[in-house]
Design an enzyme around this catalytic site. Structure first.
Site, short mmCIF file in Angstrom:
data_model
loop_
_atom_site.label_atom_id
_atom_site.label_comp_id
_atom_site.label_asym_id
_atom_site.label_seq_id
_atom_site.Cartn_x
_atom_site.Cartn_y
_atom_site.Cartn_z
CG ASN A 135 -32.69 16.99 23.17
OD1 ASN A 135 -31.96 17.32 22.10
ND2 ASN A 135 -31.43 17.19 24.36
CB SER A 139 -18.41 6.52 17.94
OG SER A 139 -16.79 7.84 17.59
CE1 TYR A 141 -19.90 11.67 20.57
CE2 TYR A 141 -17.50 10.24 19.78
CZ TYR A 141 -18.86 10.18 19.46
OH TYR A 141 -19.83 10.41 18.30
CE LYS A 144 -22.26 16.58 13.85
NZ LYS A 144 -21.19 15.30 13.29
CB SER A 200 -16.36 24.80 15.03
OG SER A 200 -16.85 24.11 16.10
#
Ligand SMILES: NC(=O)c1ccc[n+]([C@@H]2O[C@H](COP(=O)([O-])OP(=O)(O)OC[C@H]3O[C@@H](n4cnc5c(N)ncnc54)[C@H](O)[C@@H]3O)[C@@H](O)[C@H]2O)c1
Length: 302
Positions: free
Chosen positions: A32, A112, A135, A174, A176
Site C-alpha cells: 500500500n 521477528s 509489534y 525508514k 528513525s
C-alpha cells in the site's frame, strides 16, 4: 516462476525482489506504499499492485502465482495504535496465509526476533516467547497460528523467518526506525561524533540485508515447514559499528556516550541460535559486520 512479494516496496521486500529477479523470477508486488519509497523500485521490473493486505477483495483479483513472500507489516515498533498494529500484522498476515492455503502454494514470511522480548542469552526457537510490545505480540500471535497449521498439514510449505537486526541498502525511507548502522553513518558523514548510549557495549545480532534477502528467497525451496531464526549468530556492539564505519569512512570519530533514557526497558542483547536455520535451509549468513558495512557504505551510501 511467478512470486507475489507483499511489502515489496519496503526495505527488505525490495531487496528480496531484486534477488528474485536476478534469479529470473517474475515478481508481483502487493504494497500500500504507506512506509516505502518508489526509489526502491526504480531498478526493478516488478509489477506493483497498490493495495492493503487487509483488504479482503484484493485476494480475488490477484494474478496466478507459484509462491508468496510476505514482508508487509507495520514496522514502526513504537506505533501507539495497537488496533492498527494487530489488524495489519496479525489479521492481514492471516489473509495472506489463507490465500496460500487455498491455492496450495508455498509461503515464506517475515517474523521477528521481537517475539522473544527481553533476552539476556542466545535465543532458541523453542524457548518461551515473551514479547514486550504490541509489534512483538502481533508477530508472536501469527507464529502461533502458523505453528498450528504446520502441525496439522504437510502441504503447502510455510517458512517463518525471525529476522534479527537487519541493516543495508534501501532502508533510508525508514527514518528513525532505520538501522543503527545507517543512523550512525549519517552522523559521522556529517562530521559529528556518533552518539550512542553509555558505553556502547550493548550487543545485537546485526545481519546484512543481502544475507536476509538471499536466505528468504532460498526458503522458498525448503523441503519442510518451519519457523527459524535468521541472524548471524554473532552479537556485536554499537562500538563495533562505530569502529567499522571509522575504518570505511577513513575517520577517527570518537563515540559520544550519553545516558540511556529507557533504563532497564532497553534491549541490551540479542543473539540468534542459528542451528535450526543451518539444519533446515542448509545455509547461513555470509557477511561479517565489517564486510556488510563496507559493502553498504562503498556501494550504496557514498
Ligand atoms: N528491518 C528489520 O530489522 C526487521 C527485523 C525483524 C523483522 N522485520 C520484518 O521484516 C518485514 C519487512 O520489514 P522492513 O524493515 O523491510 O520494513 P518496511 O517498513 O521498510 O517495509 C514494510 C512494507 O510493508 C508495506 N505495508 C505496510 N502496511 C501495509 C499494508 N497494510 N498493506 C500492504 N502493504 C503494507 C509498507 O508500505 C512497506 O513497503 C516486516 O514484516 C518486519 O516486521 C524487519
Amino acid at each position: 516462476m511467478r512470486v507475489l512479494v507483499t511489502g515489496g516496496a519496503g526495505f527488505i521486500g525490495s531487496n528480496v525482489v531484486k534477488i528474485l529477479e536476478d534469479n529470473g523470477a517474475k515478481v508481483i508486488i502487493l504494497d500500500n506504499f504507506s512506509h516505502s519509497s518508489y526509489k526502491n523500485l526504480m531498478d526493478l521490473q516488478a509489477e506493483a499492485i497498490v493495495s492493503d493486505i487487509t483488504d479482503e477483495s484484493i485476494y480475488k483479483k490477484l494474478p496466478k502465482v507459484d509462491a508468496v513472500i510476505h514482508e508487509a507489516a507495520i514496522t514502526d515498533t513504537t506505533l501507539a495504535d495497537d488496533t492498527k498494529m494487530m489488524t495489519v500484522n496479525y489479521e492481514g498476515s492471516k489473509k495472506i496465509l489463507n490465500f496460500c492455503l487455498a491455492k496450495n502454494i508455498p509461503l515464506v514470511y517475515a517474523s521477528s526476533a521481537g517475539v522473544y522480548g527481553e533476552t539476556k542469552s542466545i535465543a532458541r526457537e523453542d524457548q518461551k516467547l515473551i514479547p514486550h510490545n504490541t509489534y512483538g505480540y502481533s508477530k508472536y500471535l501469527f507464529d502461533c497460528q502458523v505453528n498450528k497449521i504446520i502441525i496439522k498439514k504437510a502441504l503447502p510449505r510455510i517458512v517463518g523467518l525471525r529476522y534479527f537486526n537487519v541493516y543495508g541498502p534501501r532502508e533510508y525511507h525508514k527514518g528513525s526506525a532505520a538501522s543503527m548502522t545507517y543512523q550512525l553513518y549519517l552522523q559521522m558523514i556529517a562530521g559529528k561524533r556518533p552518539r550512542v548510549f553509555k558505553y556502547g557495549e550493548q550487543k545485537r545480532d546485526f545481519i546484512y540485508v543481502k544475507d536476509v534477502a538471499r536466505i528468504t528467497v532460498a526458503a522458498l525451496k525448503s523441503k519442510k515447514s518451519a519457523i527459524l531464526n535468521l541472524g548471524t549468530g554473532i552479537p556485536r556492539s554499537f562500538n563495533d559499528i562505530i569502529s567499522s564505519l571509522n575504518q570505511v569512512l577513513k575517520t577517527k570519530l570518537e563515540p559520544d556516550y550519553f545516558d540511556n533514557p529507557y533504563g532497564d526497558k532497553y534491549q541490551n542483547f540479542t543473539q540468534a541460535d542459528t542451528t535450526l536455520l543451518n539444519k533446515v535451509l542448509k545455509t547461513k549468513a555470509e557477511f561479517s559486520l565489517e564486510e556488510g558495512i563496507k559493502d553498504y557504505v562503498d556501494n550504496y551510501l557514498e
